[in-house]
Write a protein that holds these residues in place. Sequence first.
Motif, short mmCIF file in Angstrom:
data_model
loop_
_atom_site.label_atom_id
_atom_site.label_comp_id
_atom_site.label_asym_id
_atom_site.label_seq_id
_atom_site.Cartn_x
_atom_site.Cartn_y
_atom_site.Cartn_z
N GLU A 1 0.82 -1.21 0.00
CA GLU A 1 0.00 0.00 0.00
C GLU A 1 0.86 1.26 0.00
O GLU A 1 0.41 2.31 -0.48
N ARG A 2 2.06 1.16 0.52
CA ARG A 2 2.96 2.31 0.55
C ARG A 2 3.94 2.30 -0.61
O ARG A 2 4.95 3.00 -0.58
N GLY A 3 3.66 1.49 -1.63
CA GLY A 3 4.44 1.55 -2.86
C GLY A 3 5.62 0.62 -2.95
O GLY A 3 6.41 0.73 -3.90
N HIS A 4 5.79 -0.31 -2.01
CA HIS A 4 6.92 -1.22 -2.05
C HIS A 4 6.55 -2.51 -2.79
O HIS A 4 5.46 -3.06 -2.58
N GLU A 5 7.46 -3.00 -3.62
CA GLU A 5 7.23 -4.24 -4.37
C GLU A 5 7.61 -5.42 -3.49
O GLU A 5 8.78 -5.80 -3.38
N VAL A 6 6.61 -5.98 -2.81
CA VAL A 6 6.84 -7.13 -1.95
C VAL A 6 5.71 -8.14 -2.16
O VAL A 6 4.66 -7.81 -2.71
N ARG A 7 5.95 -9.36 -1.70
CA ARG A 7 4.93 -10.40 -1.74
C ARG A 7 4.97 -11.19 -0.44
O ARG A 7 6.04 -11.37 0.15
N ALA A 8 3.81 -11.67 -0.01
CA ALA A 8 3.75 -12.56 1.15
C ALA A 8 4.04 -13.99 0.70
O ALA A 8 3.66 -14.41 -0.40
N TYR A 9 4.72 -14.75 1.57
CA TYR A 9 5.10 -16.12 1.26
C TYR A 9 4.96 -16.94 2.54
O TYR A 9 5.74 -16.77 3.48
N THR A 10 3.94 -17.81 2.61
CA THR A 10 3.69 -18.61 3.81
C THR A 10 3.34 -20.03 3.41
O THR A 10 3.17 -20.34 2.22
N GLY A 11 3.19 -20.88 4.41
CA GLY A 11 2.76 -22.25 4.15
C GLY A 11 1.35 -22.33 3.61
O GLY A 11 0.94 -23.37 3.07
N GLN A 12 0.58 -21.25 3.74
CA GLN A 12 -0.78 -21.23 3.22
C GLN A 12 -0.87 -20.63 1.82
O GLN A 12 -1.94 -20.60 1.21
N THR A 13 0.25 -20.16 1.31
CA THR A 13 0.28 -19.60 -0.05
C THR A 13 0.18 -20.74 -1.06
O THR A 13 0.79 -21.80 -0.89
N ASP A 14 -0.57 -20.52 -2.13
CA ASP A 14 -0.70 -21.52 -3.18
C ASP A 14 0.68 -21.92 -3.70
O ASP A 14 1.54 -21.06 -3.92
N PRO A 15 0.92 -23.23 -3.91
CA PRO A 15 2.26 -23.66 -4.36
C PRO A 15 2.73 -22.99 -5.65
O PRO A 15 3.90 -22.64 -5.77
N ASP A 16 1.83 -22.79 -6.61
CA ASP A 16 2.24 -22.11 -7.84
C ASP A 16 2.64 -20.67 -7.58
O ASP A 16 3.59 -20.15 -8.18
N GLU A 17 1.90 -20.02 -6.68
CA GLU A 17 2.24 -18.63 -6.33
C GLU A 17 3.57 -18.57 -5.60
O GLU A 17 4.37 -17.64 -5.80
N ARG A 18 3.85 -19.57 -4.75
CA ARG A 18 5.13 -19.60 -4.06
C ARG A 18 6.29 -19.72 -5.06
O ARG A 18 7.30 -19.02 -4.95
N ALA A 19 6.12 -20.64 -6.02
CA ALA A 19 7.17 -20.80 -7.03
C ALA A 19 7.37 -19.52 -7.83
O ALA A 19 8.51 -19.12 -8.12
N GLU A 20 6.28 -18.86 -8.17
CA GLU A 20 6.37 -17.60 -8.89
C GLU A 20 7.09 -16.54 -8.06
O GLU A 20 7.94 -15.80 -8.57
N SER A 21 6.78 -16.48 -6.78
CA SER A 21 7.41 -15.48 -5.91
C SER A 21 8.90 -15.75 -5.76
O SER A 21 9.72 -14.82 -5.73
N GLU A 22 9.28 -17.01 -5.63
CA GLU A 22 10.71 -17.34 -5.55
C GLU A 22 11.44 -16.85 -6.79
O GLU A 22 12.53 -16.26 -6.69
N GLY A 23 10.84 -17.09 -7.96
CA GLY A 23 11.47 -16.63 -9.20
C GLY A 23 11.58 -15.13 -9.26
O GLY A 23 12.60 -14.59 -9.72
N MET A 24 10.55 -14.43 -8.80
CA MET A 24 10.59 -12.96 -8.82
C MET A 24 11.68 -12.43 -7.91
O MET A 24 12.37 -11.46 -8.25
#
Length: 735
Positions: free
Chosen positions: A307-330
């Motif tokens: 919300e304050r303009g920072h490029e970040v993502r949440a990564y937890t055990g509840q995150t969808d596996p495909d989204e986790r893989a995408e976040s790791e790559g990013m």
Amino acid sequence: MRQGGAVTSNAAAAGIRDDALGALRELVGRPDADFHDGQYEAIEALVAGRRRALVVQRTGWGKSAVYFVATLLLRRAGAGPTVLVSPLLALMRDQIAAAERAGVRAVAINSTNPHEWGDVLDRLDHDEVDVLLVSPERLNNPSFREEQLPALVRRIGMLVVDEAHCISDWGHDFRPDYRRLRDLIAQMPAAVPVLATTATANSRVVADVAEQLGALAGAGEDAREAGRLGALASPEAREAAERDGSAVLTIRGPLARSSLRLGVLRLPDSASRLAWLLSHLDALPGSGIIYTLTVAAAVDTARLLRERGHEVRAYTGQTDPDERAESEGMLKRNEVKALVATSALGMGFDKPDLGFVLHLGAPSSPVAYYQQVGRAGRASESADVLLLPGAEDRDIWHYFATTSMPDRERAERVIAALGDAPMSTPALEAVVDIRRTPLELLLKVLDVDGAVRRVQGGWVATGAPWVYDAERYSRIAAERLAEQQHMIDYERSGACRMEFLQRSLDDDTAAPCGRCDNCAGVWFPTEVGSAASAAATASLDRVGVPIEPRRQWPTGADRLGVPVKGRIPAGEQASEGRALARLTDLGWGGTLRELFAAGAVDQPVPPRVRDACVRVLAEWGWDERPVAVVSMPSRSRPLLVSSLAQGIAEIGRLPYLGELGSAGGRPGGQPSGNSAFRLAGIWDRFTAAGLDVPAGPVLLVDDLADSRWTLTVGARVLRAAGATAVLPFALALRG
């Protein structure tokens, strides 16, 4: 060097080294590459000596090079595939990518790729796989264990156990399936080499892992003692173990990380920590990881930063596996400044140029902390590591520690409920009154202990005697408390931070690093901008989280005398509700934890909390405004609940109808029980008799929404009494 009791010739040893060095240079793509201290010794022990080895080396030292080079040499000599037991999907992905770069054919069998299993097994049958990656849990999958594992054990060329500190009772994650490896090792031919690797182990954990690796039937007492003590054994004991063939070679290097600049910044509260992060995240070098202790904290922090303009993502055990893989790559491509993560992002995640690791809240032990900070500075001269501890850390440590420990009475209940006929986990849950997550963990512990067994269709009892090892679990609990105190000491220490971590991990090479805040002075800014403080405070003051309504009755409820099954009829369901906040939230969670703390006195709702609840109602956005307010009867906080309901009714100018009546006394559902038992404990315990329920939406007020069965049954009663909709509202949502 020994091989089967004989000394290998110097020429043969030189040939092995030349082959190993060639494989290493192919692996890293550099013609001038050479081994780090201890790398070739480990490879030689595995390839020439077919030994069992434990390698404890800092992150970035090159443990994966040891098992990839050893695999290539063993395969060239005609050995079967290496089985690599790996704990995390992210780690598996990195290991497969590294293997491909080295010309090693690696494949995985895990929960995310069942569509590929047939092809993997076919490639194994045709000897087209060099490394098979599996999770420790996969070893006890019935079909894998019974159909694939026996043939694999007969053909296995080497067993590698990555992140081997998880074997130990004191491993940071207490994964029971790692203890199953002892039995697997005992089944393998004696000539199969075994390698265990970790970056985080003190002498106690080293001894425990070495004992697991040295578990050979018939081994002499001196040999078993040497296996237990590893490098700590006397020369006489090690020689006896060498002759017996069961010695575990322990190769341990210094754990100092010269690239890391450590620091600790103590701030008064969550708002201050978030404000500091908002003020200074952009100034941290490169991209990195921000660790939190809970899922809610990761999600909330990532939301605020975005919300304050920072490029970040949440990564937890509840995150969808495909989204986790995408976040790791990013993160690897520097497309985000940071991942805001729980410990789900940890072991083995490989970004050599990771610029920083920051913790909002401290992990519960130096082992866990060293593991996570080791993600940074693996291939760079400098990386920043900063810990921002929180006052709530001890409570969170206590919660996770107690949920992972088996309970004697519950264990005996599970064993007694099982027989020869397989029983599924949902069916067992309905019989033993234990919630799903702790039940699944308990079943794993009992399975490893030999009391129960997972088969096709569920679980059975083995009939083997089982005794609760109270001394062992007491020892584990005491050790965890000691490790928690070590983290407190680390936070408060005026000595070198890196030296402190090294000594906590029993590294006798520990020396001052000259770079940390205690050695060289505070290197990080300490001020917090006023705009950032205002933004953090506003974010933490955010109120309102949804309470998802129950749509299905729990499996097995009908066996407990509750005459329901299947879908809850639409005319009996609650609508989506709201809670002020989760108990684990960074903002209002702290206030709520005080209200719900064990031993807290029942009291009228504090005005500040009541006003926050009114804000939730004002922002709800319901289809139709409620026409009345009803409260749930409470066993422990009747004053809190009734005062909240009356306060809402007064402010909203709605009639307060009173609380639902209790038929046969206060509700009897156990807070820790599973869904079927909790429903049975409150079924037919509420009545709307004496309440003039209008034909319209009714706001149903409670203190804590956990299983949501109390609100579900209360809504059903009100719907039967004439309410056209029931809107549940609770002060707190557990989780």
